[in-house]
Design an enzyme around this catalytic site. Sequence first.
Site, PDB file in Angstrom:
ATOM      1  N   ARG A  55       7.728  12.537  17.928  1.00 24.53           N
ATOM      2  CA  ARG A  55       8.066  11.256  17.286  1.00 24.53           C
ATOM      3  C   ARG A  55       8.096  10.131  18.319  1.00 24.53           C
ATOM      4  O   ARG A  55       7.906   8.966  17.988  1.00 24.53           O
ATOM      5  CB  ARG A  55       9.400  11.360  16.528  1.00 24.53           C
ATOM      6  CG  ARG A  55       9.858  10.037  15.897  1.00 24.53           C
ATOM      7  CD  ARG A  55      10.811  10.208  14.715  1.00 24.53           C
ATOM      8  NE  ARG A  55      11.902  11.103  14.981  1.00 24.53           N
ATOM      9  CZ  ARG A  55      12.983  10.792  15.717  1.00 24.53           C
ATOM     10  NH1 ARG A  55      13.115   9.598  16.261  1.00 24.53           N
ATOM     11  NH2 ARG A  55      13.938  11.681  15.912  1.00 24.53           N
ATOM     12  N   TYR A 108      -2.661  -8.605   0.828  1.00 22.49           N
ATOM     13  CA  TYR A 108      -2.687  -7.238   0.314  1.00 22.49           C
ATOM     14  C   TYR A 108      -1.442  -6.987  -0.560  1.00 22.49           C
ATOM     15  O   TYR A 108      -0.327  -7.364  -0.182  1.00 22.49           O
ATOM     16  CB  TYR A 108      -2.723  -6.259   1.499  1.00 22.49           C
ATOM     17  CG  TYR A 108      -2.702  -4.830   1.096  1.00 22.49           C
ATOM     18  CD1 TYR A 108      -3.802  -4.250   0.471  1.00 22.49           C
ATOM     19  CD2 TYR A 108      -1.577  -4.043   1.291  1.00 22.49           C
ATOM     20  CE1 TYR A 108      -3.786  -2.924   0.074  1.00 22.49           C
ATOM     21  CE2 TYR A 108      -1.553  -2.714   0.903  1.00 22.49           C
ATOM     22  CZ  TYR A 108      -2.662  -2.166   0.294  1.00 22.49           C
ATOM     23  OH  TYR A 108      -2.636  -0.858  -0.104  1.00 22.49           O
ATOM     24  N   ASP A 180      -3.356  -9.437   9.542  1.00 19.90           N
ATOM     25  CA  ASP A 180      -3.815  -8.147   9.042  1.00 19.90           C
ATOM     26  C   ASP A 180      -5.344  -8.199   9.145  1.00 19.90           C
ATOM     27  O   ASP A 180      -6.007  -8.873   8.358  1.00 19.90           O
ATOM     28  CB  ASP A 180      -3.339  -7.975   7.595  1.00 19.90           C
ATOM     29  CG  ASP A 180      -3.806  -6.660   6.980  1.00 19.90           C
ATOM     30  OD1 ASP A 180      -4.791  -6.085   7.472  1.00 19.90           O
ATOM     31  OD2 ASP A 180      -3.191  -6.227   5.982  1.00 19.90           O
ATOM     32  N   LYS A 205      -8.845   2.482   6.581  1.00 21.14           N
ATOM     33  CA  LYS A 205     -10.079   1.845   6.135  1.00 21.14           C
ATOM     34  C   LYS A 205     -11.171   2.008   7.205  1.00 21.14           C
ATOM     35  O   LYS A 205     -11.579   3.108   7.471  1.00 21.14           O
ATOM     36  CB  LYS A 205      -9.783   0.379   5.788  1.00 21.14           C
ATOM     37  CG  LYS A 205      -8.489   0.186   4.961  1.00 21.14           C
ATOM     38  CD  LYS A 205      -8.543   0.785   3.575  1.00 21.14           C
ATOM     39  CE  LYS A 205      -7.198   0.861   2.877  1.00 21.14           C
ATOM     40  NZ  LYS A 205      -6.439  -0.376   2.784  1.00 21.14           N
TER      41      LYS A 205
HETATM   42  C1  LIG Z   1      -5.062  -0.694   2.666  1.00 20.55           C
HETATM   43  C2  LIG Z   1      -4.541  -1.935   3.234  1.00 20.55           C
HETATM   44  C3  LIG Z   1      -3.224  -2.020   3.745  1.00 20.55           C
HETATM   45  C4  LIG Z   1      -2.249  -0.879   3.657  1.00 20.55           C
HETATM   46  O1  LIG Z   1      -2.648   0.210   4.404  1.00 20.55           O
HETATM   47  P1  LIG Z   1      -2.268   1.728   3.992  1.00 20.55           P
HETATM   48  O2  LIG Z   1      -2.932   2.512   5.070  1.00 20.55           O
HETATM   49  O3  LIG Z   1      -2.776   1.981   2.619  1.00 20.55           O
HETATM   50  O4  LIG Z   1      -0.774   1.817   4.049  1.00 20.55           O
HETATM   51  C5  LIG Z   1      -2.826  -3.220   4.304  1.00 20.55           C
HETATM   52  N1  LIG Z   1      -3.657  -4.284   4.356  1.00 20.55           N
HETATM   53  C6  LIG Z   1      -4.908  -4.240   3.864  1.00 20.55           C
HETATM   54  C7  LIG Z   1      -5.762  -5.453   3.950  1.00 20.55           C
HETATM   55  C8  LIG Z   1      -5.395  -3.075   3.284  1.00 20.55           C
HETATM   56  O5  LIG Z   1      -6.636  -3.048   2.797  1.00 20.55           O
END
Ligand SMILES: *Cc1c(COP(=O)(O)O)cnc(C)c1O
Length: 389
Positions: A55, A108, A180, A205
Amino acid sequence: MRGPATELIHAGESGMGDAVPLTTPIYETSTFVFENAKELVAYNEGRSSKYLYSRYGNPTIVSVERKLAVLDRAEKALLFSSGQGATTTILMAHAKAGDEIVCSAAIYGGTLHLLHDLLVKFGISSRFVSIAELGTPERIIGERTKIVWFESPINPTTRCVDVQAIAQACRARGVLSVIDNTFASPINQQPLALGVDLAMQSATKYLNGHSDVTGGVVTGPAALVDPIEKVRRMVGTVMDPMPGYALGRGVKTLPLRIARHNANAQAVAEYLEADRRVTRVYYPGLASHPDHAVARLQMFGFGGIVCFDLDGQYERAERVFDRLKVIKRAASLGGVESLISMPVLTSQWGHTDDQLRQAGITRGMLRLSVGLEDAADLIADLDQGLAGS
Ligand SMILES: *Cc1c(COP(=O)(O)O)cnc(C)c1O
């Protein structure tokens, strides 16, 4: 002679020092062995490169964190169990009760819910600002503003904002800027070089790229990342070694994949724009995109997300959606497979007409995550899908 239970547990473990692997193995262990108390004291005093507990840190995870730090030209990177885990941990580390977070209204859905529904319970308030307001960033910062959180390109419309202008306005007021960067990926956009304090991504992603891992990452200077690492230990939002291994493997091909995503998406966007059955196409690489100019200035490529509108008509969008064969109907994005979603059935589910208008979204919109298939097959699939619209 030790008993079979003892032998099975201890025999053959570690001691493989002569096997030097080319790739970092999966250190599938929750804890690490110390020789004696002196070694532990050295670890506690920060005089040791040893690992204590997964952790806190794990070699498989650290090897991927090093790659991702280099990719963003950052001092440090931290991996998390999900993008949401990263967002939560960043905000818990850098905001406290009484602080205000200014967040893009076009954001998001998970981020929106986290700020709107959960963080308020801990005395952290949020104010949501429009894309137009983000255009004059010096005006969005208030007395209690601690963090400005935004995206570019934005889901699902791929609208872009001036990243450098927002970063500069924040820095002038001593406010933390966080982007982000999931949609762009570090290959197409380098937010830290544009002056943003911290860059967050859902590693689920593009970074992993194979739709088989959930993860998140933050990059930035040590002074800002170290406090996040402390909170990650406390709340336990760390990534496990197994997905860490898959992510480390996936990310090795990121530049190749992104180049193909960019090229495929451009081809698909141009095809859709030329098709009379399609009312409007949103792709930052098209000259018709409202933010094409700023995207060209701050991006190296325009990404794999294409959004298009069928006259705002839900029934038409539904018919195309249902007819597609190569392109799969699924949430998420950034994988090798092309995926399609209807924003009003996913991120904007249950939103009123007014809320949709504010976010620039219609009921006839389709969001395409263009994968790595042959572009001609994707275009042929869209063509036969649109035949039913
Ligand atoms: C998918 C996504 C998230 C969240 O990520 P997770 O891995 O699903 O927790 C945050 N921001 C954007 C732009 C995303 O496409």
